[in-house]
Design a protein around this motif. Sequence first.
Motif, PDB file in Angstrom:
ATOM      1  N   ALA A 536      -4.269  18.762   5.985  1.00  0.00           N
ATOM      2  CA  ALA A 536      -4.497  18.986   4.776  1.00  0.00           C
ATOM      3  C   ALA A 536      -5.778  18.538   4.688  1.00  0.00           C
ATOM      4  N   ASP A 537      -5.808  17.188   5.667  1.00  0.00           N
ATOM      5  CA  ASP A 537      -6.449  16.059   5.091  1.00  0.00           C
ATOM      6  C   ASP A 537      -8.060  16.225   5.464  1.00  0.00           C
ATOM      7  N   LEU A 538      -9.267  15.891   4.847  1.00  0.00           N
ATOM      8  CA  LEU A 538     -10.489  15.777   4.843  1.00  0.00           C
ATOM      9  C   LEU A 538     -10.880  14.580   5.500  1.00  0.00           C
ATOM     10  N   VAL A 539     -11.883  14.282   6.533  1.00  0.00           N
ATOM     11  CA  VAL A 539     -11.536  13.687   7.317  1.00  0.00           C
ATOM     12  C   VAL A 539     -13.288  13.163   8.204  1.00  0.00           C
ATOM     13  N   ASP A 540     -13.698  12.115   8.302  1.00  0.00           N
ATOM     14  CA  ASP A 540     -14.620  12.257   9.192  1.00  0.00           C
ATOM     15  C   ASP A 540     -14.220  10.693  10.447  1.00  0.00           C
ATOM     16  N   ILE A 541     -14.493  11.094  10.878  1.00  0.00           N
ATOM     17  CA  ILE A 541     -14.516  10.070  12.645  1.00  0.00           C
ATOM     18  C   ILE A 541     -15.297   9.977  13.202  1.00  0.00           C
ATOM     19  N   HIS A 542     -15.458   8.537  13.424  1.00  0.00           N
ATOM     20  CA  HIS A 542     -16.116   7.497  13.691  1.00  0.00           C
ATOM     21  C   HIS A 542     -16.320   7.764  15.471  1.00  0.00           C
ATOM     22  N   SER A 543     -17.307   7.115  15.682  1.00  0.00           N
ATOM     23  CA  SER A 543     -17.514   7.120  16.935  1.00  0.00           C
ATOM     24  C   SER A 543     -16.298   6.493  17.530  1.00  0.00           C
ATOM     25  N   ASP A 544     -16.050   4.885  17.411  1.00  0.00           N
ATOM     26  CA  ASP A 544     -15.316   4.097  17.281  1.00  0.00           C
ATOM     27  C   ASP A 544     -13.158   4.839  17.547  1.00  0.00           C
ATOM     28  N   GLY A 545     -13.316   6.103  16.962  1.00  0.00           N
ATOM     29  CA  GLY A 545     -12.413   6.733  17.160  1.00  0.00           C
ATOM     30  C   GLY A 545     -11.219   6.629  16.041  1.00  0.00           C
TER      31      GLY A 545
END
Length: 664
Positions: A536-545
Amino acid sequence: MNSAVKKIGGILLATAGVLYPVLVFVLLVVFKAPVRILSLCVMALALVFFLAASGDASKGKDGKPRLNHKNLISSLFFLSVGILCFATNSALFLKLYPLAVCGTFLFVFGMSVFSPPNIIFRFATLQDKTILSSPYKKRVERYCLKVTLVWCAFFVLNGAAAVWTAFFASERVWAFYNGGVSYIIMGLIFAIEFIIRIKVNKKMNDYFPITQFKADSRKDDFVLCYDDVWSKGVYKTWLDFLTDTAKMRKIVQSKNSEEFILHCNDYWLFLVTFAALLQCKKQVMLTANITPEFIKEMRKPSFEFFTDAENVPDSLFIPDALAKAPQVSEEEIRTTPKINADETRIHMFTSGSTGKPKDVIQRMTEFNQDNAFVFGKWGDEFKKRKLVATVSQHHIYGFLFTIALPFAAGIPFRRKRIEFPNEFEKLSDTSYMIIAVPAFLKRTNEVEEKLPLNEPFIFTSGGVLLPEVAKKTNEVFGFWPVEVYGSTETSGIAYRQSKNGLEWTPFDNAKIWKNEDGCLVIKSPYIKDPAGFATADLVDIHSDGRFILKGRADSIVKIEEKRVSLTEVENRLLQSGLVRDVCVVAMNDRRQYLAAAIQFNDKGKEKFDGMKKFDVNKFFHDYLMDFFENVVIPKKWRFLDAIPSDLQGKHKKLEIQALFAKEE
């Protein structure tokens, strides 16, 4: 038949390659064959390699045959040597073969050093695939790197010797070195490395998970546990563990039940009871909460309840039970019933998003894998230190880091949990691994200036560690905490040290992605569902993982059709510089609204000292008006000395909501 011919042909070609210097010597020196005749023989050998390459051809994805590149390259090499020897009528080119072989190996081994994993580690994992999941994977890889570098050094020196013998020595000396001495040196390297490897393996074979230990896994006087501080010398040994576990097995077997509730604040009593329950193939329910109402909810008539808490109705008091247990024989002490990790059933209770207990059933299989990975990554740091903890072992983080991992790795652990910050002041006698929660680090930072610790290492999990708290922890403890992100359902997912930024780095064995709701989805060896687990955790995933956590989806509520994040409101209140801790909850009685429970820091206490509650409410209302619409700003406020939290530092939302349900 065809495969047998290929195998024989391969053996003959390999033999010819190894004996090449001897064959050249015999033909050139003993039989005094002309160089051009030898060159024709070499070209014939090139033809043999080419035919072998064609015979080994396999079909590619497009259906067309693919040549064996190794034999094809060998064919081209020998063809080139044969042509040059025939054209120049010189034996020099015949004598450059050992140099070419040495150069090829140097290139392959050397490139693997700069493009890991190194070549020796690749060979090792092909032979033993368990290395990849071993807690000693990193150590094995480092050892293999050293072996790879030794071989690179040999290839450099051997290549130099091959050049000297080819250009400046006689054919006899050339053949003697390249066909004899160089192989003897290689044999010595193999033999020496084999002896060293046996010694290294003995040092590494000391990792015994709870499901795999035997009576002779450790020496009887091996220290597993200590009281207070290490230097006091009050220890519990391996023999104590075998003895107490044997006693507990008898006690468990005397009970007519398959399900056992286990609550133990004493880590030692927890360990021996837990191990005995698994040996007796019982289901184990771990709980830190033993309030009558909670136990009533989870307990069935058939359940047994083991605890070290005094005066708990209908329970077995473990200290008394062990003290009164009959003596066990040497045979019983040395008996260690097998535990099938796949068949274990361990119930853990997590509050989830509602604050109501959620039963999550786990197995030791996944716990063992998790510990092996953590130890593989930070094992050297664990091995240097003794372990102390501020966390409850009834939750997954505490269980993994304070019970399962130190037992498996042989890391002595403190018998009792650290309950007060000033207890850290005594830990100056040796180096300690500190297993903590953010809330306890925060408490300690508030009352301690600088602790006299000797190279501590700190893990923290179970809640949010604010960057300013992490920085203050470094000032007080002398170490930036390693934060572990995970949950009861997923186990470990990622880690970070906020001195390097707020981004989380996923564990090497974890795959993550973001679903359509913007929430993190995790797939790892610890999750039985092949589809993974949606958090249930909102995230932003970067290009480096790496990724940034943005709060929880279940913290998003609608107030009069306006979406608002409870986490965002909490963060804004913390940013005021007047708040030590805060919890915002959604209330829904006559209408839906937000309510905020606040604990002031020293600056906040000073500012609001003597001020009427109405005015304090108005201050925070006006402050939040800079960030939110009026309709979503909390309508009720409570200013508390401490916000109700569990041992992990997580807010008890039901208790907080109950505060606002009362009339003001």
